[in-house]
Design a protein around this motif. Sequence first.
Motif, PDB file in Angstrom:
ATOM      1  N   ILE A  72      38.691  -0.675   0.838  1.00  0.00           N
ATOM      2  CA  ILE A  72      37.437  -1.016   1.406  1.00  0.00           C
ATOM      3  C   ILE A  72      37.324  -1.447   2.728  1.00  0.00           C
ATOM      4  N   SER A  73      38.446  -2.176   3.239  1.00  0.00           N
ATOM      5  CA  SER A  73      38.369  -2.333   4.641  1.00  0.00           C
ATOM      6  C   SER A  73      38.592  -1.320   5.474  1.00  0.00           C
ATOM      7  N   ALA A  74      39.369  -0.128   5.050  1.00  0.00           N
ATOM      8  CA  ALA A  74      39.456   1.034   5.864  1.00  0.00           C
ATOM      9  C   ALA A  74      38.191   1.692   6.042  1.00  0.00           C
ATOM     10  N   LEU A  75      37.416   1.977   4.827  1.00  0.00           N
ATOM     11  CA  LEU A  75      35.998   2.754   4.885  1.00  0.00           C
ATOM     12  C   LEU A  75      35.022   1.896   5.697  1.00  0.00           C
ATOM     13  N   GLN A  76      35.086   0.577   5.530  1.00  0.00           N
ATOM     14  CA  GLN A  76      33.982  -0.153   6.365  1.00  0.00           C
ATOM     15  C   GLN A  76      34.176   0.085   7.855  1.00  0.00           C
ATOM     16  N   ARG A  77      35.705   0.002   8.094  1.00  0.00           N
ATOM     17  CA  ARG A  77      35.845   0.006   9.772  1.00  0.00           C
ATOM     18  C   ARG A  77      35.495   1.166  10.450  1.00  0.00           C
ATOM     19  N   PHE A  78      35.414   2.546   9.665  1.00  0.00           N
ATOM     20  CA  PHE A  78      34.705   3.479  10.278  1.00  0.00           C
ATOM     21  C   PHE A  78      33.398   3.814   9.760  1.00  0.00           C
ATOM     22  N   GLY A  79      32.591   2.680   9.150  1.00  0.00           N
ATOM     23  CA  GLY A  79      31.432   2.814   9.052  1.00  0.00           C
ATOM     24  C   GLY A  79      30.873   3.690   7.852  1.00  0.00           C
ATOM     25  N   TYR A  80      31.650   3.709   6.705  1.00  0.00           N
ATOM     26  CA  TYR A  80      31.215   4.545   5.684  1.00  0.00           C
ATOM     27  C   TYR A  80      30.001   3.908   4.916  1.00  0.00           C
ATOM     28  N   VAL A 324      41.102   6.541  -0.065  1.00  0.00           N
ATOM     29  CA  VAL A 324      40.134   6.862   1.106  1.00  0.00           C
ATOM     30  C   VAL A 324      39.774   8.280   1.260  1.00  0.00           C
ATOM     31  N   LEU A 325      40.643   8.960   1.328  1.00  0.00           N
ATOM     32  CA  LEU A 325      40.428  10.507   1.749  1.00  0.00           C
ATOM     33  C   LEU A 325      39.849  11.031   0.612  1.00  0.00           C
ATOM     34  N   THR A 326      40.258  10.636  -0.957  1.00  0.00           N
ATOM     35  CA  THR A 326      39.419  11.217  -2.069  1.00  0.00           C
ATOM     36  C   THR A 326      37.949  11.027  -1.817  1.00  0.00           C
ATOM     37  N   ILE A 327      37.619   9.562  -1.532  1.00  0.00           N
ATOM     38  CA  ILE A 327      36.479   9.223  -1.613  1.00  0.00           C
ATOM     39  C   ILE A 327      35.475   9.826  -0.554  1.00  0.00           C
TER      40      ILE A 327
END
Length: 334
Positions: A72-80, A324-327
């Motif tokens: 969740i943190s990684a996806l939020q970091r690049f604005g997903y 992350v990459l799957t999502i």
Amino acid sequence: MEKKISFEEAGSSLVAKTEEGRLPAVALMAHMDTVHPVGRFGEDVFRRDGDKIYGPGVYDCKGGIAVAILVISALQRFGYQKRQLRLILSGDEEVAHSLSKGGGCQVYADAAADCAAAFNCESGLLNGNVVYRRKGGGIVTVTVHGVSAHAGREPEKGASAIREAARKILKIEELSDPNKMLFNCGIIKGGTTSNAIPDFCEFSVGLRFPTNQDLEDALKILQEICDDNGDPRVHAELTVKTIFKAMEPVPGTDRLLHLYQDACGQLGFSRSEPVYSGGCSDAAYVTMMGIPVLCGVGVRGDASHSINEYAVASSLTEQAKKIVLTILSMPDDF
């Protein structure tokens, strides 16, 4: 948004959500409870030895919570923002939600109901494979009531509950099939003294079943065995103590698996093969709603439920990257 769901006798559940997206949400699941009693690990509760972290629940499944948060943190970091991300954490998974009287299961039904897919960050396998199907499990008890009498002076007046229990146990264990249903009579207690015919006996039966329909069939057969008594003075009762439903593949499971496998390849990790596990997990409650789930995508490790339980520290980021990459790879029509 965060929501804590409290129960009178069970650990709390937690649901947290990011902002709503334009496409159906994705759930990340894990559980906070462990099987270890307080004090089992002494004063040296957590320790690290190279790439291994030891401690209660580090593998099953607190490391999985860390993986979910990293995702969740990684996806939020690049604005997903395409899909809402939902974190669902349970507090009584290890006891099949019996302490919350099924309330923990209802949390999943409410929080994941309209999701496109889910990732259960349960303890991951050392070889990196992913669980796409699990057997269900349960515990039932059979209580047999007979008639007590003096075993030497007037045995004809007695009806042995233990004798009837033994007859039923043999019938039940004969039903076991390694390729389908498993019945294990694991605990038995009854009687008061060796010179009295016992009027009480109780035994527990551990179940493992491939599909939820198999469970319904098994409970019907067990009830028939309980109702069939060799002595009319004896009667038996069947009580379902806990049930953990089976995780069955649903439409979309294979598609989600292929996206995950492609992500492994793109990231330079070994290909994750699908595994059919005999263990139970909360993924079952989401697949029952027709939502595809990949399970066992949490931290890798081994020796769960033991004092030697450990998690592989470097796998925390590896497992998170795969999810992350799957999502990110999920098409809009998923």
